[in-house]
Design an enzyme around this catalytic site. Structure first.
Site, PDB file in Angstrom:
ATOM      1  N   CYS A   2      13.459   5.451   3.451  1.00 14.12           N
ATOM      2  CA  CYS A   2      12.595   6.044   2.422  1.00 14.12           C
ATOM      3  C   CYS A   2      13.360   5.946   1.112  1.00 14.12           C
ATOM      4  CB  CYS A   2      12.269   7.501   2.753  1.00 14.12           C
ATOM      5  SG  CYS A   2      11.280   8.327   1.481  1.00 14.12           S
ATOM      6  N   GLU A 103       6.373   2.392   0.705  1.00 14.11           N
ATOM      7  CA  GLU A 103       7.116   1.476   1.568  1.00 14.11           C
ATOM      8  C   GLU A 103       6.631   0.067   1.291  1.00 14.11           C
ATOM      9  OE1 GLU A 103      10.079   1.032   2.771  1.00 14.11           O
ATOM     10  OE2 GLU A 103       9.823   2.987   3.751  1.00 14.11           O
TER      11      GLU A 103
END
Length: 224
Positions: A2, A103
């Site tokens: 992340c 992402e």
């Protein structure tokens, strides 16, 4: 991993979601990047506390104030053993508020950014760790990291990893300063949220961390 997220929830939403009485003022952020200031929720003798931390954990034992990219995330598989994380995992745990995260999906020609956020509600909480580093002159740096795990079945086509997201019923147990048992903490992380997300492609505008505006979370389909 992340490596980028956003937080556009209103103050009253943050207070209600985490059961806080007050929260530091930070501007709405649509493209939070490593080394920047973020909110983190910790437990204290006076109850839950919201503070400002630098994203990228700087261990208390570090010889100098030099964060590295690999400390923005702590892998769930080794969080109890890695030198930078093992002490915070046992005694300095936090929650990191987010409205969603980004992402990048590998494609033949380039990586396509996606926005991932809860289907219901404006907030979610990443499981995190924090630490405080003090320099010889007495100055200090409060920093934190986000724990990551294998992505769920529905999210794996976008990326193989995802942040560990805790539901409100587990907040108290995760932040409990008297809980030091590694097996109990690992069992708690196993209860992480893996479904219930909305996902959609966004423009490469988000690729540049200097771009910090609502366009970052606009679905790509609305921009074409």
């Amino acid at each position: 991993m992340c490596g980028r997220f956003y937080l556009d929830a209103k103050t009253d939403e943050l207070l209600a979601f985490f059961g806080l009485s007050s929260i530091p003022h930070l501007p709405t952020r649509y493209n939070i990047a490593p080394s920047q200031s973020i909110l983190a929720i910790t437990d204290s003798t006076e109850g839950l506390h919201a503070g400002v931390y630098r994203w990228g954990l700087l261990p208390f034992w570090a010889k100098q104030d030099k964060s590295t990219f690999h400390t923005i995330n702590a892998r769930i598989e080794t969080v109890e053993s890695k030198p930078a994380f093992r002490t915070p995992f046992r005694s300095r745990r936090c929650l990191i508020p987010a409205s969603g995260y980004y992402e990048w999906q590998k494609q033949p020609s380039a990586k396509q950014p996606h926005c991932i956020r809860p289907e219901n509600g404006p907030l979610m909480a990443f499981a995190g760790l924090y630490d405080r580093w003090t320099d010889p002159q007495g100055g200090s740096v409060d920093s934190c990291t986000i724990i990551v795990a294998d992505a769920s079945t529905s999210l794996r086509p976008i990326h193989e990893r995802m942040p560990v997201i805790l539901q409100p019923e587990y907040f108290k147990a995760w932040l409990d300063r008297d809980q030091h048992d590694v097996s109990n903490l690992k069992a708690l992380l196993a209860q992480r949220q893996t479904e219930g997300f909305e996902t959609f492609p966004v423009s490469t505008h988000v690729n540049n961390p200097r771009n910090d505006d609502p366009r970052c979370i606009e679905p790509l389909s609305t921009l074409l």
